[in-house]
Design an enzyme around this catalytic site. Sequence first.
Site, short mmCIF file in Angstrom:
data_model
loop_
_atom_site.label_atom_id
_atom_site.label_comp_id
_atom_site.label_asym_id
_atom_site.label_seq_id
_atom_site.Cartn_x
_atom_site.Cartn_y
_atom_site.Cartn_z
CG LEU A 139 -1.94 -1.07 1.40
CD1 LEU A 139 -2.65 -0.94 2.74
CD2 LEU A 139 -2.95 -1.04 0.26
CG ASP A 140 0.36 4.36 -2.85
OD1 ASP A 140 1.18 3.57 -3.36
OD2 ASP A 140 -0.55 4.91 -3.49
NE ARG A 141 5.92 8.29 4.82
CZ ARG A 141 7.12 8.79 5.02
NH1 ARG A 141 7.96 8.95 4.00
NH2 ARG A 141 7.51 9.15 6.23
CB THR A 143 -2.99 3.86 1.07
OG1 THR A 143 -2.95 4.70 -0.08
CG2 THR A 143 -4.28 3.05 1.05
NE ARG A 240 -2.18 8.85 -4.28
CZ ARG A 240 -0.89 9.05 -4.00
NH1 ARG A 240 -0.08 8.03 -3.76
NH2 ARG A 240 -0.42 10.28 -3.97
#
Length: 334
Positions: A139-141, A143, A240
């Site tokens: 997961l993105d930082r 998120t 996103r």
Amino acid sequence: MKNVSSFKIDKEESGRRIDIFLASRPELSLSRAQVQKAILAGKVLLNDLPAKAGQRLREGDRLFFEKLPAVSCHVLPEDIPLQIVYEDQDLLVIDKPAGMVVHPAAGNYRGTLVNALLFHCRDLSGIGGVMRPGIVHRLDRGTSGLMVVAKNDVAHQGLATQFKVREVRKVYLALVYGNVRDEEGEVDAPVGRDRADRKKMSTSSRRGKAARSRWCVLARYGSLALLQVEIETGRTHQIRVHLHHIGYPIVGDGSYGGGPKRAQAFSDTLLRAKLKTLSRPALHAARLEFTHPRTGRPMSFVSPLPEDIASLCHFLNGRYASPPDESGGNNFKG
């Protein structure tokens, strides 16, 4: 032979590049870059001769792939609290907080999820490589939400195969800008590196990879909405980028049209202030479903909205929803 996979090429596979063929095999769970590394190391043979990445396969060829030996991990374990939703001998399901980087990289060698996992588990699957033990997906930082982590190579291979053949269900909640009129929709647009900014992704990249996201509305708040988003592919920044592409950027996402400047468009000063308090994209991995790689049992997990997004939705419910929606984003569709 131990750790060696063999393939006999049939008519349908004839003409494919060796690296592309091996990267597409779900039982290997390897990226094309990993396959090319193995080829350079002499671990791939075509008809008993060292293979080259660009070679084309022919019907009747014999291809042999030897698994590269695991490399010891030098990432330091750190006593960082983890919110563990589920754990057994094979895997963990983690509810990752926003702000935590998943794996070490340049500028982020401490305080990552991998550092925390190594302290908790001591030993993790090594398939992901030196800097990413146990990590099957990420997961993105910014998120928050659910992730599954493999404890051993058998679990890692089983989970990675499910991700590759798209058998894992991943459902996200996103608070977005925009007067969303349709009840649901689908975005089918390739995602690749932005030509102007290599740190960002774009739907207009020349080398974009196929990406598909489905969304539906859970709640409307005038010029904002809470969406449920389900992804069929797992491209970097996919949700996103896709939501920005269709004109519904995620609140708090300064990289893709949802930064503080967007909040300035609202005449409601209290709402503007509330929107600006969100210091990360309002995106949460809320549901995760997969099959247990050892037992074959269906696994399903749900994570409620974290406090920062939940409090903003509660404010919007009381001020803009008509009638008020008190679900808080926990009632999924489908």
